[in-house]
Motif scaffolding. Sequence first.
Motif, PDB file in Angstrom:
ATOM      1  N   ILE A  24      18.487  89.300  97.561  1.00  0.00           N
ATOM      2  CA  ILE A  24      19.913  89.133  97.856  1.00  0.00           C
ATOM      3  C   ILE A  24      20.155  87.820  98.592  1.00  0.00           C
ATOM      4  O   ILE A  24      21.089  87.084  98.282  1.00  0.00           O
ATOM      5  CB  ILE A  24      20.435  90.338  98.670  1.00  0.00           C
ATOM      6  N   LEU A  25      19.300  87.486  99.549  1.00  0.00           N
ATOM      7  CA  LEU A  25      19.447  86.236 100.291  1.00  0.00           C
ATOM      8  C   LEU A  25      19.266  85.016  99.386  1.00  0.00           C
ATOM      9  O   LEU A  25      19.981  84.018  99.527  1.00  0.00           O
ATOM     10  CB  LEU A  25      18.459  86.185 101.449  1.00  0.00           C
ATOM     11  N   ILE A  26      18.349  85.080  98.455  1.00  0.00           N
ATOM     12  CA  ILE A  26      18.141  83.966  97.519  1.00  0.00           C
ATOM     13  C   ILE A  26      19.370  83.791  96.634  1.00  0.00           C
ATOM     14  O   ILE A  26      19.835  82.664  96.402  1.00  0.00           O
ATOM     15  CB  ILE A  26      16.860  84.179  96.697  1.00  0.00           C
ATOM     16  N   ILE A  27      19.933  84.887  96.146  1.00  0.00           N
ATOM     17  CA  ILE A  27      21.122  84.812  95.292  1.00  0.00           C
ATOM     18  C   ILE A  27      22.298  84.221  96.069  1.00  0.00           C
ATOM     19  O   ILE A  27      23.008  83.345  95.575  1.00  0.00           O
ATOM     20  CB  ILE A  27      21.465  86.210  94.723  1.00  0.00           C
ATOM     21  N   VAL A  28      22.495  84.670  97.299  1.00  0.00           N
ATOM     22  CA  VAL A  28      23.588  84.149  98.125  1.00  0.00           C
ATOM     23  C   VAL A  28      23.372  82.670  98.416  1.00  0.00           C
ATOM     24  O   VAL A  28      24.318  81.865  98.370  1.00  0.00           O
ATOM     25  CB  VAL A  28      23.713  84.969  99.432  1.00  0.00           C
TER      26      VAL A  28
END
Length: 79
Positions: A24-28
Motif C-alpha cells: 500500500i505504501l509503495i502504491i501511494v
Amino acid sequence: MSINQLTSIVLGSSLINKYNILTILIIVMVIFGTLLIFGIRKSYKLKKDNERLTNLNTSTLNKKETYKDFTEGHMYDNK
C-alpha cells in the motif's frame, strides 16, 4: 484454550500484515510521485510561457505608436 493461545491465533490471522502495508505504501508513493512530477512539469511550462509573454509585452511597448483619437467617430458630436 488459554489466553495466550487465543491471542496468538487472533494476532496471527490479522487482516493486515507487513507485506500488505508495504504494498500500500509503495502504491501511494508511486501515485504521489507521479503527481509531483506532473506538477513540476506544469510549473516549468507556466514559467516558460510567462517569460514568453513578458518578452512579447516588452517588445510591443518598445514600439512607438501614435495616439489615435477615438472621439472623432460619428457617435460623438465634434462641432
